[in-house]
Design an enzyme around this catalytic site. Structure first.
Site, PDB file in Angstrom:
ATOM      1  N   ASN A 153      74.856  69.360  -3.932  1.00  0.00           N
ATOM      2  CA  ASN A 153      75.249  68.006  -3.547  1.00  0.00           C
ATOM      3  C   ASN A 153      75.291  67.957  -2.028  1.00  0.00           C
ATOM      4  OD1 ASN A 153      76.421  65.464  -3.306  1.00  0.00           O
ATOM      5  ND2 ASN A 153      78.489  66.276  -3.532  1.00  0.00           N
ATOM      6  N   GLY A 154      74.661  66.951  -1.439  1.00  0.00           N
ATOM      7  CA  GLY A 154      74.665  66.831   0.022  1.00  0.00           C
ATOM      8  C   GLY A 154      73.252  66.595   0.520  1.00  0.00           C
ATOM      9  N   GLU A 170      79.119  43.523  -6.776  1.00  0.00           N
ATOM     10  CA  GLU A 170      78.700  44.857  -7.226  1.00  0.00           C
ATOM     11  C   GLU A 170      78.648  44.969  -8.745  1.00  0.00           C
ATOM     12  OE1 GLU A 170      81.175  47.832  -5.334  1.00  0.00           O
ATOM     13  OE2 GLU A 170      83.023  46.929  -6.029  1.00  0.00           O
ATOM     14  N   CYS A 216      76.280  63.694  -5.619  1.00  0.00           N
ATOM     15  CA  CYS A 216      76.027  64.117  -6.987  1.00  0.00           C
ATOM     16  C   CYS A 216      77.284  64.802  -7.503  1.00  0.00           C
ATOM     17  CB  CYS A 216      74.864  65.087  -6.994  1.00  0.00           C
ATOM     18  SG  CYS A 216      73.471  64.442  -6.057  1.00  0.00           S
ATOM     19  N   TRP A 225      72.470  61.633  -7.994  1.00  0.00           N
ATOM     20  CA  TRP A 225      72.288  60.308  -7.375  1.00  0.00           C
ATOM     21  C   TRP A 225      71.278  60.551  -6.265  1.00  0.00           C
ATOM     22  CZ3 TRP A 225      73.204  57.976  -2.551  1.00  0.00           C
ATOM     23  CH2 TRP A 225      73.269  56.579  -2.559  1.00  0.00           C
ATOM     24  N   LYS A 277      80.640  56.189  -6.890  1.00  0.00           N
ATOM     25  CA  LYS A 277      82.070  56.153  -6.589  1.00  0.00           C
ATOM     26  C   LYS A 277      82.352  56.706  -5.203  1.00  0.00           C
ATOM     27  CE  LYS A 277      86.339  55.486  -7.715  1.00  0.00           C
ATOM     28  NZ  LYS A 277      86.706  54.058  -7.650  1.00  0.00           N
ATOM     29  N   ARG A 313      79.885  59.992 -10.164  1.00  0.00           N
ATOM     30  CA  ARG A 313      79.378  60.424  -8.856  1.00  0.00           C
ATOM     31  C   ARG A 313      77.870  60.189  -8.724  1.00  0.00           C
ATOM     32  NH1 ARG A 313      82.650  63.516  -5.771  1.00  0.00           N
ATOM     33  NH2 ARG A 313      80.839  64.304  -4.683  1.00  0.00           N
ATOM     34  N   GLU A 342      87.257  40.938  -0.799  1.00  0.00           N
ATOM     35  CA  GLU A 342      87.313  41.936  -1.872  1.00  0.00           C
ATOM     36  C   GLU A 342      86.894  41.313  -3.212  1.00  0.00           C
ATOM     37  OE1 GLU A 342      87.321  44.968  -2.033  1.00  0.00           O
ATOM     38  OE2 GLU A 342      88.083  45.513  -4.004  1.00  0.00           O
ATOM     39  N   HIS A 386      80.749  26.248   9.353  1.00  0.00           N
ATOM     40  CA  HIS A 386      79.733  26.703  10.313  1.00  0.00           C
ATOM     41  C   HIS A 386      78.603  27.445   9.606  1.00  0.00           C
ATOM     42  CE1 HIS A 386      82.516  25.484  13.432  1.00  0.00           C
ATOM     43  NE2 HIS A 386      83.464  26.161  12.799  1.00  0.00           N
ATOM     44  N   LYS A 391      83.742  42.638  -5.469  1.00  0.00           N
ATOM     45  CA  LYS A 391      83.821  43.009  -6.891  1.00  0.00           C
ATOM     46  C   LYS A 391      82.743  42.270  -7.693  1.00  0.00           C
ATOM     47  CE  LYS A 391      85.676  45.654  -6.270  1.00  0.00           C
ATOM     48  NZ  LYS A 391      86.203  46.797  -5.679  1.00  0.00           N
TER      49      LYS A 391
END
Ligand code: G6P
Length: 607
Positions: free
Chosen positions: A102-103, A486, A2, A76, A602, A29, A479, A502, A483
């Site tokens: 936060n945590g 997400e 958060c 979050w 993030k 965040r 990568e 395969h 992108k």
């Protein structure tokens, strides 16, 4: 993960506005709910709700809250769904203490049961709410506010960055930190605390990153720091941050992500300017190691994959890339005092990466960190660290910080090769070519953006994509897939092209879009073979090809021409650019917000 912000203002009583503006800067965040508490005329004022900060501001008037002191939070969810009750700040029973956190409090059930037995009434399902009740409990037993926060910290297990205000001592914010980031800011209009540096920059560039075990008392005139485990006073260095607030703004681009894609040439110039001494220190540590692991999550893990190719090809070193959350399970018995762990984290706060680092450190490994965030937990856990100097990245999807990590790793591999006396001629010509990389990236952005936009328009309705590449381009393909996945919520795939036979090939049918990375390097002819295989099954071929490669142009349904590189280790930093742009444009065409993809954050500070 958060975002927390707190302010103690000298003169104005517009803390609501300061908190609201700062929470907007921290929104990356987490953004499922938000809230603020201020002390105004001897009363605790609390406003909170579900949604992005602007939505909560419209319904709750966050920016209009008055008071010289206040704390705010953007959430979050971890414990308890996004809801008004679960949004922070949380209050004690009396409503005199407000707390943001936060945590994750690991022993919250145990604490909650004990507090409930002593008569405390809980209003939310969060772990965080135990903190105000614990503080209240100690105050009921005659402790002052600061001492009560200190004792509460002693009773918490897990990770926390937390800020508390109390009507009994209405001029101060008391902050505690364990494993989650918390930074103090020393300003002229007052003093601040924040989860991250960018939110402090409009007010000050003088910051103090708190360390694990720190308790800070922040008032408008000063800051005092104690060790909450011993109660003794601490001195912490004040750092001057050179980022300007403008750097963190959009500079006229529609989204931060697009701005950050365009900033890549500048970010790479900054990496190339990085002081050699740190690379020498890191290289001498890696040279002494009998085992090397490259550890990270998400995009940073793709940089690790690139790093393992670069170290093998340039320096003849084996470096094993490992996803951080798997590190303990996979590698713990391999670690000893001769192991080096190279941990990569843009934020320097990703919990899985930090846990892997702590586990390796506990078994005697030496730690080298690569991060964009000075003063982060990773810098403090590392024996040596290299700053990637990319500036703040606001878009949740990493772009410029990925290419910067790639170039840091390339420089490190070159340093290792030099110190081993290997391939000096090749390394010297690579160094020369590397100095021209920022201009090449500029040219790629200029030449490819419109074309990529057109391709995005043509294919954006497809339900899935696959990215194929070989050799050092495989991490770039992964990568590109990440992108797109997400930002567009599409189940995209990526494979080393040779492996596509395969399994993946079973998925291919008429019109299925396959994106190939096909520079004219040692992999090109085999990639051509893979393209034919896909084409024969009806796939639509989108290819990133080298300028003038007529044969591949004929084969592809759509192509983007890319400049040549003499050394193939430079391809990833330029080939990723059209893939970032593709993901960006597909996302915006679908009407999504590429800066804030759903369910992502993030900086993921929970395991
Ligand atoms: C999150 C972010 C990704 C990032 C990953 C690792 O998932 O959304 O963009 O790559 O964390 O973050 P780090 O800060 O450790 O590089």
């Amino acid at each position: 993960m958060c975002g927390i912000f707190g302010c103690a203002l000298l003169n104005g009583d517009n803390s609501g506005e300061v908190l609201y503006n700062s929470l907007k800067r921290l929104e990356y965040r987490g953004y499922d709910s938000a809230g603020q508490a201020t002390i105004d005329a001897g009363k605790m004022i609390v406003a909170k709700g579900v949604g992005k900060i602007d939505e909560v501001n419209s319904s709750q008037g966050l920016s209009r809250m008055r008071g010289k002191i206040g704390i705010g939070h953007t959430r979050w969810a971890t414990h308890g769904a996004p809801s008004k009750e679960n949004a922070h700040p949380h209050l004690d029973c009396s409503g005199r203490i407000a707390v943001v956190h936060n945590g994750i409090i690991e022993n919250f059930m145990e604490l909650r049961n004990a507090l409930q037995e002593r008569g405390h009434v809980f209003r939310s399902r969060t772990d965080s709410e135990v903190i105000p009740h614990l503080i209240e409990d100690f105050m009921r037993r005659g402790k002052g506010f600061v001492e009560a926060v200190r004792l509460a910290a002693e009773n918490l297990r897990g990770s926390f960055a937390s800020a508390a205000i109390c009507l009994d001592e209405p001029d101060k914010i008391v902050c505690i930190r364990m494993e989650s980031p918390l930074i103090l800011g020393i300003g002229t209009i007052g003093n601040f605390c924040s989860s991250d540096i960018p939110a402090l920059l409009p007010y000050t560039n003088k910051v103090i990153p708190l360390e694990d075990g720190d308790l800070a008392i922040v008032d408008a005139r000063g800051i005092k720091i104690l060790d909450w485990r011993t109660g003794s006073a601490l001195e912490r260095e004040v750092l001057e941050v050179s980022w300007s607030p403008e750097v963190a703004m959009k500079s006229g681009f529609a989204h931060f992500m697009l701005k950050e894609i365009h900033e890549q040439p500048m970010a790479i110039r900054n990496v190339l300017r990085g002081q050699r001494i740190y690379y020498e220190l890191a290289a001498s540590m890696l040279k002494r190691a009998s085992k090397i692991f490259l550890v990270a999550c998400g995009t940073s893990y793709h940089a690790c994959l690139f790093g393992s190719y670069a170290m093998a090809n340039l320096a003849g070193l084996t470096a094993h890339p490992v996803i951080a959350s798997e590190f303990e399970a996979q590698c713990k018995n391999l670690i000893d005092g001769k192991t080096s762990v190279l941990a990569i984290s843009q934020s320097g706060e990703t919990a899985d990466t930090l846990n892997a680092v702590r586990a390796a450190k506990a078994r005697g490994a030496s730690i080298i960190g690569i991060t964009n965030t000075m003063g982060s937990s990773l810098t403090r856990l590392s024996d040596v660290y290299i700053g990637q100097n990319s500036g703040p990245e606001v878009g949740v999807a990493a772009t410029k910080t990925f290419t910067a990590q790639v170039v840091v790793l390339l420089k490190l591999a070159m340093e290792l090769a030099r110190s081993e006396g290997r391939r000096n001629g090749a390394v010297d010509s690579l160094a020369e070519e590397l100095s021209g990389l920022p201009s090449k990236m500029e040219a790629v952005i200029r030449a490819s953006e419109e074309r990529v936009k057109g391709i995005a328009l043509k294919y954006s309705a497809k339900g899935s994509f696959c990215f194929l590449a070989r050799g050092v381009n495989v991490p770039t393909a992964l990568e590109g897939r990440l992108k797109l996945l997400e930002l567009s919520y599409l189940p995209a795939l990526a494979y080393p092209a040779g492996e596509s036979k395969h399994g993946f090939i079973a998925v291919v049918e008429e019109g299925y879009p396959v994106i190939f990375l096909a520079p004219r390097d040692s992999t090109r002819d085999r990639i051509l073979g893979n393209m034919m295989e896909m084409k024969a099954r009806g796939a639509s071929i989108i290819a990133l090809i080298e300028e003038g490669d007529e044969e591949l142009k004929q084969l592809a349904d759509d192509f983007v021409e890319m400049p040549p590189c003499a050394n193939e280790l430079l391809y990833p930093a330029i080939y990723v650019i059209p893939l970032q742009l593709f993901a960006y444009y597909v996302s915006t065409l679908k009407g999504y917000d590429p800066d804030m993809p759903r369910n992502l954050a993030k900086s993921v500070t929970v395991v």
